[in-house]
Write a protein that holds these residues in place. Structure first.
Motif, PDB file in Angstrom:
ATOM      1  N   ALA A   1       6.516  12.470 -10.967  1.00 16.09           N
ATOM      2  CA  ALA A   1       5.620  12.059  -9.880  1.00 16.09           C
ATOM      3  C   ALA A   1       6.413  11.742  -8.616  1.00 16.09           C
ATOM      4  O   ALA A   1       6.029  12.169  -7.522  1.00 16.09           O
ATOM      5  CB  ALA A   1       4.786  10.851 -10.314  1.00 16.09           C
ATOM      6  N   LEU A   2       7.520  11.034  -8.755  1.00 16.19           N
ATOM      7  CA  LEU A   2       8.337  10.712  -7.582  1.00 16.19           C
ATOM      8  C   LEU A   2       8.930  11.971  -6.959  1.00 16.19           C
ATOM      9  O   LEU A   2       8.944  12.119  -5.740  1.00 16.19           O
ATOM     10  CB  LEU A   2       9.454   9.731  -7.949  1.00 16.19           C
ATOM     11  CG  LEU A   2       9.104   8.258  -7.812  1.00 16.19           C
ATOM     12  CD1 LEU A   2      10.280   7.383  -8.245  1.00 16.19           C
ATOM     13  CD2 LEU A   2       8.689   7.901  -6.408  1.00 16.19           C
ATOM     14  N   ALA A   3       9.375  12.887  -7.805  1.00 17.21           N
ATOM     15  CA  ALA A   3       9.936  14.142  -7.297  1.00 17.21           C
ATOM     16  C   ALA A   3       8.860  14.952  -6.576  1.00 17.21           C
ATOM     17  O   ALA A   3       9.103  15.506  -5.496  1.00 17.21           O
ATOM     18  CB  ALA A   3      10.546  14.953  -8.450  1.00 17.21           C
ATOM     19  N   SER A   4       7.665  15.005  -7.146  1.00 14.24           N
ATOM     20  CA  SER A   4       6.552  15.729  -6.519  1.00 14.24           C
ATOM     21  C   SER A   4       6.129  15.062  -5.215  1.00 14.24           C
ATOM     22  O   SER A   4       5.776  15.744  -4.251  1.00 14.24           O
ATOM     23  CB  SER A   4       5.344  15.799  -7.460  1.00 14.24           C
ATOM     24  OG  SER A   4       5.676  16.527  -8.618  1.00 14.24           O
TER      25      SER A   4
ATOM     26  N   ASP B   1      -1.901  -2.039   1.957  1.00 11.72           N
ATOM     27  CA  ASP B   1      -1.394  -0.679   2.056  1.00 11.72           C
ATOM     28  C   ASP B   1      -2.543   0.326   2.072  1.00 11.72           C
ATOM     29  O   ASP B   1      -3.503   0.157   1.308  1.00 11.72           O
ATOM     30  CB  ASP B   1      -0.515  -0.414   0.827  1.00 11.72           C
ATOM     31  CG  ASP B   1       0.757   0.266   1.198  1.00 11.72           C
ATOM     32  OD1 ASP B   1       1.637  -0.419   1.722  1.00 11.72           O
ATOM     33  OD2 ASP B   1       0.840   1.482   0.988  1.00 11.72           O
ATOM     34  N   PRO B   2      -2.471   1.358   2.892  1.00 17.65           N
ATOM     35  CA  PRO B   2      -3.541   2.366   2.903  1.00 17.65           C
ATOM     36  C   PRO B   2      -3.836   2.939   1.506  1.00 17.65           C
ATOM     37  O   PRO B   2      -4.999   3.149   1.170  1.00 17.65           O
ATOM     38  CB  PRO B   2      -3.006   3.442   3.842  1.00 17.65           C
ATOM     39  CG  PRO B   2      -2.092   2.711   4.769  1.00 17.65           C
ATOM     40  CD  PRO B   2      -1.461   1.634   3.933  1.00 17.65           C
TER      41      PRO B   2
ATOM     42  N   PRO C   1       3.785   5.314  -0.154  1.00 16.33           N
ATOM     43  CA  PRO C   1       2.911   5.119  -1.316  1.00 16.33           C
ATOM     44  C   PRO C   1       1.784   6.162  -1.379  1.00 16.33           C
ATOM     45  O   PRO C   1       1.352   6.555  -2.462  1.00 16.33           O
ATOM     46  CB  PRO C   1       2.340   3.709  -1.103  1.00 16.33           C
ATOM     47  CG  PRO C   1       3.366   3.010  -0.286  1.00 16.33           C
ATOM     48  CD  PRO C   1       3.948   4.070   0.612  1.00 16.33           C
ATOM     49  N   GLU C   2       1.318   6.617  -0.204  1.00 11.19           N
ATOM     50  CA  GLU C   2       0.219   7.598  -0.178  1.00 11.19           C
ATOM     51  C   GLU C   2       0.640   8.930  -0.800  1.00 11.19           C
ATOM     52  O   GLU C   2      -0.162   9.588  -1.465  1.00 11.19           O
ATOM     53  CB  GLU C   2      -0.277   7.798   1.251  1.00 11.19           C
ATOM     54  CG  GLU C   2      -0.919   6.552   1.853  1.00 11.19           C
ATOM     55  CD  GLU C   2       0.070   5.464   2.254  1.00 11.19           C
ATOM     56  OE1 GLU C   2      -0.273   4.270   2.125  1.00 11.19           O
ATOM     57  OE2 GLU C   2       1.205   5.797   2.678  1.00 11.19           O
ATOM     58  N   HIS C   3       1.884   9.329  -0.586  1.00 12.47           N
ATOM     59  CA  HIS C   3       2.384  10.555  -1.229  1.00 12.47           C
ATOM     60  C   HIS C   3       2.365  10.377  -2.749  1.00 12.47           C
ATOM     61  O   HIS C   3       1.929  11.262  -3.478  1.00 12.47           O
ATOM     62  CB  HIS C   3       3.833  10.860  -0.795  1.00 12.47           C
ATOM     63  CG  HIS C   3       3.982  11.184   0.653  1.00 12.47           C
ATOM     64  ND1 HIS C   3       4.634  10.340   1.528  1.00 12.47           N
ATOM     65  CD2 HIS C   3       3.580  12.254   1.385  1.00 12.47           C
ATOM     66  CE1 HIS C   3       4.630  10.889   2.738  1.00 12.47           C
ATOM     67  NE2 HIS C   3       3.984  12.044   2.680  1.00 12.47           N
ATOM     68  N   LEU C   4       2.835   9.204  -3.189  1.00 15.10           N
ATOM     69  CA  LEU C   4       2.901   8.932  -4.624  1.00 15.10           C
ATOM     70  C   LEU C   4       1.500   8.917  -5.237  1.00 15.10           C
ATOM     71  O   LEU C   4       1.268   9.547  -6.277  1.00 15.10           O
ATOM     72  CB  LEU C   4       3.616   7.599  -4.879  1.00 15.10           C
ATOM     73  CG  LEU C   4       3.767   7.206  -6.351  1.00 15.10           C
ATOM     74  CD1 LEU C   4       4.558   8.260  -7.126  1.00 15.10           C
ATOM     75  CD2 LEU C   4       4.439   5.848  -6.467  1.00 15.10           C
TER      76      LEU C   4
ATOM     77  N   ARG D   1       7.613   0.258   2.240  1.00 15.37           N
ATOM     78  CA  ARG D   1       6.320   0.073   1.542  1.00 15.37           C
ATOM     79  C   ARG D   1       6.392   0.643   0.138  1.00 15.37           C
ATOM     80  O   ARG D   1       5.934   0.026  -0.816  1.00 15.37           O
ATOM     81  CB  ARG D   1       5.173   0.725   2.322  1.00 15.37           C
ATOM     82  CG  ARG D   1       4.866   0.018   3.636  1.00 15.37           C
ATOM     83  CD  ARG D   1       3.583   0.502   4.309  1.00 15.37           C
ATOM     84  NE  ARG D   1       3.521   1.932   4.528  1.00 15.37           N
ATOM     85  CZ  ARG D   1       2.570   2.748   4.028  1.00 15.37           C
ATOM     86  NH1 ARG D   1       1.592   2.271   3.290  1.00 15.37           N
ATOM     87  NH2 ARG D   1       2.581   4.042   4.293  1.00 15.37           N
ATOM     88  N   LEU D   2       6.981   1.836   0.007  1.00 13.16           N
ATOM     89  CA  LEU D   2       7.083   2.443  -1.326  1.00 13.16           C
ATOM     90  C   LEU D   2       8.065   1.662  -2.191  1.00 13.16           C
ATOM     91  O   LEU D   2       7.831   1.487  -3.387  1.00 13.16           O
ATOM     92  CB  LEU D   2       7.491   3.918  -1.242  1.00 13.16           C
ATOM     93  CG  LEU D   2       7.557   4.634  -2.606  1.00 13.16           C
ATOM     94  CD1 LEU D   2       6.224   4.549  -3.354  1.00 13.16           C
ATOM     95  CD2 LEU D   2       7.963   6.080  -2.436  1.00 13.16           C
ATOM     96  N   ARG D   3       9.140   1.174  -1.581  1.00 13.91           N
ATOM     97  CA  ARG D   3      10.101   0.344  -2.334  1.00 13.91           C
ATOM     98  C   ARG D   3       9.397  -0.858  -2.964  1.00 13.91           C
ATOM     99  O   ARG D   3       9.643  -1.193  -4.124  1.00 13.91           O
ATOM    100  CB  ARG D   3      11.200  -0.144  -1.396  1.00 13.91           C
ATOM    101  CG  ARG D   3      12.560   0.375  -1.715  1.00 13.91           C
ATOM    102  CD  ARG D   3      13.588  -0.153  -0.728  1.00 13.91           C
ATOM    103  NE  ARG D   3      13.855   0.839   0.302  1.00 13.91           N
ATOM    104  CZ  ARG D   3      14.600   1.911   0.112  1.00 13.91           C
ATOM    105  NH1 ARG D   3      15.155   2.132  -1.047  1.00 13.91           N
ATOM    106  NH2 ARG D   3      14.808   2.776   1.077  1.00 13.91           N
ATOM    107  N   ARG D   4       8.514  -1.505  -2.185  1.00  7.65           N
ATOM    108  CA  ARG D   4       7.770  -2.667  -2.705  1.00  7.65           C
ATOM    109  C   ARG D   4       6.878  -2.253  -3.884  1.00  7.65           C
ATOM    110  O   ARG D   4       6.761  -2.982  -4.865  1.00  7.65           O
ATOM    111  CB  ARG D   4       6.935  -3.322  -1.604  1.00  7.65           C
ATOM    112  CG  ARG D   4       7.766  -4.187  -0.657  1.00  7.65           C
ATOM    113  CD  ARG D   4       6.910  -5.080   0.229  1.00  7.65           C
ATOM    114  NE  ARG D   4       6.112  -4.337   1.198  1.00  7.65           N
ATOM    115  CZ  ARG D   4       6.571  -3.930   2.380  1.00  7.65           C
ATOM    116  NH1 ARG D   4       7.810  -4.176   2.730  1.00  7.65           N
ATOM    117  NH2 ARG D   4       5.786  -3.265   3.209  1.00  7.65           N
TER     118      ARG D   4
END
Length: 142
Positions: free
Chosen positions: A15-18, A122-123, A33-36, A87-90
């Motif tokens: 998922a992270l790679a994608s 977060d959005p 986070p939205e990409h994830l 944001r993604l780190r959190r």
């Protein structure tokens, strides 16, 4: 606390790679986070689409609501290296804490979804909340 990639399940690593690939394709400068959430909702053979369905939310509704947010992210003509946003780190740290709390050895896609659903400012978290995807509903679907 930095997330150890070796502490992610295979699906979470995928998922992270994608998500990174999605960010690169969209010429975004940061992995958000939205990409994830976008890739988790559409992950083939993933737990997240199944959980969403059990809650009564169609994965395509999640991605449709994420589209305007993704379109609004910072872009560059050419992106050599997409960096992970704070944001993604959190979110990743929260997922690690969730796994620790449940005494799970690895951080899975469910932990990532739970962390995203808790991110109220977060959005990505707001999209989930609008669709009725909450921590309690995720747990009952699991």
């Amino acid at each position: 606390m930095a997330l150890n990639v070796n502490k992610l399940t295979e699906k979470a690593q995928e998922a992270l790679a994608s998500a990174q690939q999605l960010a690169e394709e969209r010429h975004n400068t940061q992995l958000e986070p939205e990409h994830l959430l976008h890739v988790l909702a559409t992950q083939e053979d993933g737990i997240v689409p199944a959980v969403l369905e059990r809650i009564g939310v169609r994965p395509q509704d999640v991605t449709a609501q994420l589209e305007p947010v993704l379109n609004g992210l910072a872009r560059a003509e050419s992106v050599s290296q997409v960096s992970v946003s704070n944001r993604l780190r959190r979110i990743l740290d929260a997922a690690q804490s969730e796994a620790d709390r449940l005494k799970d050895e690895y951080v899975s896609t469910e932990h990532l979804l739970l962390a995203l659903s808790d991110a109220e400012t977060d959005p990505a978290g707001q999209v989930l909340r609008r669709l009725g995807v909450t921590r309690d509903r995720i747990y009952s679907a699991l």
